[in-house]
Design a protein around this motif. Structure first.
Motif, PDB file in Angstrom:
ATOM      1  N   ASP A  11       0.864  -1.168   0.000  1.00  0.00           N
ATOM      2  CA  ASP A  11       0.000   0.000   0.000  1.00  0.00           C
ATOM      3  C   ASP A  11       0.908   1.226   0.000  1.00  0.00           C
ATOM      4  OD1 ASP A  11      -2.109  -1.745   0.202  1.00  0.00           O
ATOM      5  OD2 ASP A  11      -2.744  -1.114   2.198  1.00  0.00           O
ATOM      6  N   PHE A  12       0.704   2.133  -0.978  1.00  0.00           N
ATOM      7  CA  PHE A  12       1.485   3.356  -1.106  1.00  0.00           C
ATOM      8  C   PHE A  12       0.641   4.530  -0.636  1.00  0.00           C
ATOM      9  CE2 PHE A  12       3.354   0.491  -4.143  1.00  0.00           C
ATOM     10  CZ  PHE A  12       4.662   0.892  -4.345  1.00  0.00           C
ATOM     11  N   ALA A  13       1.204   5.393   0.182  1.00  0.00           N
ATOM     12  CA  ALA A  13       0.496   6.600   0.616  1.00  0.00           C
ATOM     13  C   ALA A  13       0.253   7.516  -0.599  1.00  0.00           C
ATOM     14  CB  ALA A  13       1.305   7.333   1.683  1.00  0.00           C
ATOM     15  N   PRO A  14      -0.697   8.449  -0.476  1.00  0.00           N
ATOM     16  CA  PRO A  14      -0.979   9.366  -1.589  1.00  0.00           C
ATOM     17  C   PRO A  14       0.270  10.118  -2.054  1.00  0.00           C
ATOM     18  CG  PRO A  14      -2.662   9.565   0.097  1.00  0.00           C
ATOM     19  CD  PRO A  14      -1.579   8.691   0.671  1.00  0.00           C
ATOM     20  N   GLY A  15       0.464  10.160  -3.383  1.00  0.00           N
ATOM     21  CA  GLY A  15       1.542  10.928  -3.979  1.00  0.00           C
ATOM     22  C   GLY A  15       2.950  10.383  -3.798  1.00  0.00           C
ATOM     23  N   VAL A  16       3.090   9.254  -3.134  1.00  0.00           N
ATOM     24  CA  VAL A  16       4.421   8.708  -2.827  1.00  0.00           C
ATOM     25  C   VAL A  16       5.094   8.171  -4.081  1.00  0.00           C
ATOM     26  CG1 VAL A  16       5.548   6.735  -1.701  1.00  0.00           C
ATOM     27  CG2 VAL A  16       4.065   8.227  -0.397  1.00  0.00           C
ATOM     28  N   GLU A  17       6.394   8.444  -4.174  1.00  0.00           N
ATOM     29  CA  GLU A  17       7.232   7.887  -5.229  1.00  0.00           C
ATOM     30  C   GLU A  17       8.356   7.103  -4.575  1.00  0.00           C
ATOM     31  OE1 GLU A  17      10.252  10.146  -7.931  1.00  0.00           O
ATOM     32  OE2 GLU A  17       8.337  10.041  -8.997  1.00  0.00           O
ATOM     33  N   LEU A  42       5.012   3.810 -13.567  1.00  0.00           N
ATOM     34  CA  LEU A  42       6.232   3.018 -13.531  1.00  0.00           C
ATOM     35  C   LEU A  42       7.252   3.744 -14.398  1.00  0.00           C
ATOM     36  CD1 LEU A  42       8.023   0.516 -13.075  1.00  0.00           C
ATOM     37  CD2 LEU A  42       6.744  -0.616 -14.917  1.00  0.00           C
ATOM     38  N   THR A  43       8.377   4.151 -13.808  1.00  0.00           N
ATOM     39  CA  THR A  43       9.422   4.870 -14.539  1.00  0.00           C
ATOM     40  C   THR A  43      10.699   4.053 -14.494  1.00  0.00           C
ATOM     41  OG1 THR A  43       8.434   6.996 -13.948  1.00  0.00           O
ATOM     42  CG2 THR A  43      10.719   7.033 -14.699  1.00  0.00           C
ATOM     43  N   LEU A  44      11.355   3.910 -15.655  1.00  0.00           N
ATOM     44  CA  LEU A  44      12.604   3.164 -15.783  1.00  0.00           C
ATOM     45  C   LEU A  44      13.794   4.115 -15.752  1.00  0.00           C
ATOM     46  CD1 LEU A  44      11.484   0.796 -18.684  1.00  0.00           C
ATOM     47  CD2 LEU A  44      11.165   0.502 -16.205  1.00  0.00           C
ATOM     48  N   ILE A  64       1.776   4.753 -17.389  1.00  0.00           N
ATOM     49  CA  ILE A  64       0.732   4.868 -16.374  1.00  0.00           C
ATOM     50  C   ILE A  64      -0.044   3.555 -16.367  1.00  0.00           C
ATOM     51  CG2 ILE A  64      -1.367   6.093 -15.643  1.00  0.00           C
ATOM     52  CD1 ILE A  64       1.180   7.776 -15.376  1.00  0.00           C
ATOM     53  N   MET A  65      -0.246   3.015 -15.176  1.00  0.00           N
ATOM     54  CA  MET A  65      -0.939   1.736 -15.030  1.00  0.00           C
ATOM     55  C   MET A  65      -2.204   1.921 -14.194  1.00  0.00           C
ATOM     56  SD  MET A  65       2.422  -0.704 -14.444  1.00  0.00           S
ATOM     57  CE  MET A  65       1.406  -2.114 -14.000  1.00  0.00           C
ATOM     58  N   HIS A  66      -3.253   1.195 -14.579  1.00  0.00           N
ATOM     59  CA  HIS A  66      -4.564   1.262 -13.940  1.00  0.00           C
ATOM     60  C   HIS A  66      -4.910  -0.092 -13.327  1.00  0.00           C
ATOM     61  CE1 HIS A  66      -5.127   5.099 -16.027  1.00  0.00           C
ATOM     62  NE2 HIS A  66      -4.555   4.508 -17.058  1.00  0.00           N
ATOM     63  N   PRO A  67      -5.959  -0.162 -12.487  1.00  0.00           N
ATOM     64  CA  PRO A  67      -6.321  -1.438 -11.880  1.00  0.00           C
ATOM     65  C   PRO A  67      -6.454  -2.548 -12.928  1.00  0.00           C
ATOM     66  CG  PRO A  67      -7.547   0.303 -10.829  1.00  0.00           C
ATOM     67  CD  PRO A  67      -6.823   0.924 -12.013  1.00  0.00           C
ATOM     68  N   GLY A  68      -5.788  -3.659 -12.655  1.00  0.00           N
ATOM     69  CA  GLY A  68      -5.776  -4.801 -13.559  1.00  0.00           C
ATOM     70  C   GLY A  68      -4.592  -4.806 -14.497  1.00  0.00           C
ATOM     71  N   ASP A  69      -3.916  -3.668 -14.684  1.00  0.00           N
ATOM     72  CA  ASP A  69      -2.730  -3.632 -15.533  1.00  0.00           C
ATOM     73  C   ASP A  69      -1.578  -4.344 -14.827  1.00  0.00           C
ATOM     74  OD1 ASP A  69      -4.132  -2.129 -17.373  1.00  0.00           O
ATOM     75  OD2 ASP A  69      -3.097  -0.243 -16.941  1.00  0.00           O
ATOM     76  N   MET A  70      -0.680  -4.917 -15.657  1.00  0.00           N
ATOM     77  CA  MET A  70       0.435  -5.692 -15.119  1.00  0.00           C
ATOM     78  C   MET A  70       1.722  -5.326 -15.833  1.00  0.00           C
ATOM     79  SD  MET A  70       0.829  -9.797 -15.268  1.00  0.00           S
ATOM     80  CE  MET A  70       2.453 -10.463 -15.558  1.00  0.00           C
ATOM     81  N   SER A  71       2.788  -5.229 -15.074  1.00  0.00           N
ATOM     82  CA  SER A  71       4.123  -5.052 -15.648  1.00  0.00           C
ATOM     83  C   SER A  71       4.909  -6.339 -15.434  1.00  0.00           C
ATOM     84  CB  SER A  71       4.859  -3.879 -14.994  1.00  0.00           C
ATOM     85  OG  SER A  71       5.127  -4.160 -13.630  1.00  0.00           O
ATOM     86  N   ARG A  99       5.297   5.385  -8.631  1.00  0.00           N
ATOM     87  CA  ARG A  99       4.670   6.581  -8.053  1.00  0.00           C
ATOM     88  C   ARG A  99       3.168   6.384  -8.015  1.00  0.00           C
ATOM     89  NH1 ARG A  99       2.199  11.204  -9.948  1.00  0.00           N
ATOM     90  NH2 ARG A  99       2.670  10.665 -12.118  1.00  0.00           N
ATOM     91  N   ASN A 100       2.578   6.590  -6.833  1.00  0.00           N
ATOM     92  CA  ASN A 100       1.125   6.615  -6.695  1.00  0.00           C
ATOM     93  C   ASN A 100       0.663   7.945  -7.285  1.00  0.00           C
ATOM     94  OD1 ASN A 100      -1.550   6.721  -5.947  1.00  0.00           O
ATOM     95  ND2 ASN A 100      -1.186   6.452  -3.752  1.00  0.00           N
TER      96      ASN A 100
END
Length: 190
Positions: free
Chosen positions: A96-102, A123-125, A132-139, A149-150
């Motif tokens: 669980d990531f807090a709001p705005g956390v990177e 997700l940044t490389l 940008i990833m949304h619910p259900g997206d997978m890397s 980053r949230n």
């Protein structure tokens, strides 16, 4: 809605995310599948980076293929809190990531499946590329140096990561090494 500063998260789950249940199966004396118990939310929880996130180890194994005989895997998962990954094993970790956390830039020497459960994440490389990833997206991160980053400044987000150990490798003669950076202390094996 007022902006919520990143953290602190003090427990799993984050206060603004729902609780989860983990259900583990085994076998009864006749060989039929049964549940171990009525479910729980994992054996190992860890508040990270001063409350900017909390990790929940849902399961880990010491080896692949996994030894299910005499419930060896169950005993290992309950007794051992893994580091970032388990050599020759697996880790299923929910964060669980807090709001705005990177997160800081980091690389585990593992093959990582990252699935967005709640929220939106970037997700940044280390090359500068991002998605940008949304619910259900997978890397599928193949030991790439990266950060998360949230994207929400107002709500916690949740990711599920499954990490599989990988063999050492190099790219154009340059050995790829694990580098946890500022997260090294967070993932020290117990």
């Amino acid at each position: 809605m007022d902006k919520v500063e990143g953290g602190p998260i003090t427990r799993f789950p984050a206060d603004d995310l729902r609780s989860i249940r983990r259900y583990i199966t085994t076998h009864d004396s006749s060989g039929k599948a049964v549940f171990v118990d009525s479910g729980d939310d994992g054996d190992h929880h860890k508040v990270m980076v001063g409350g900017k996130g909390v990790a929940n180890i849902l399961y880990s194994t010491a080896e692949t293929p996994v030894n299910l005989a005499d419930e060896a895997d169950l005993k290992y998962a309950k007794a051992k809190e893994p580091g970032i990954h388990v050599p020759n094993g697996t880790v299923a970790r929910m964060i669980d990531f807090a709001p705005g956390v990177e997160s800081p830039l980091h690389r585990a020497l593992s093959l990582d499946y990252g699935i967005v459960i709640e929220g939106e994440f970037e997700l940044t490389l280390d090359s500068g590329e991002s998605r940008i990833m949304h619910p259900g997206d997978m890397s599928v991160n193949r030991a790439g140096n990266h950060k998360w980053r949230n994207c929400s400044q107002y709500k916690s987000g949740r990711m599920l990561f499954v990490l599989l150990d990988c063999k050492p490798f190099s790219v154009n003669g340059h050995s790829i090494e694990e580098d946890l950076g500022q997260l090294a202390g967070e993932y020290a094996p117990k």
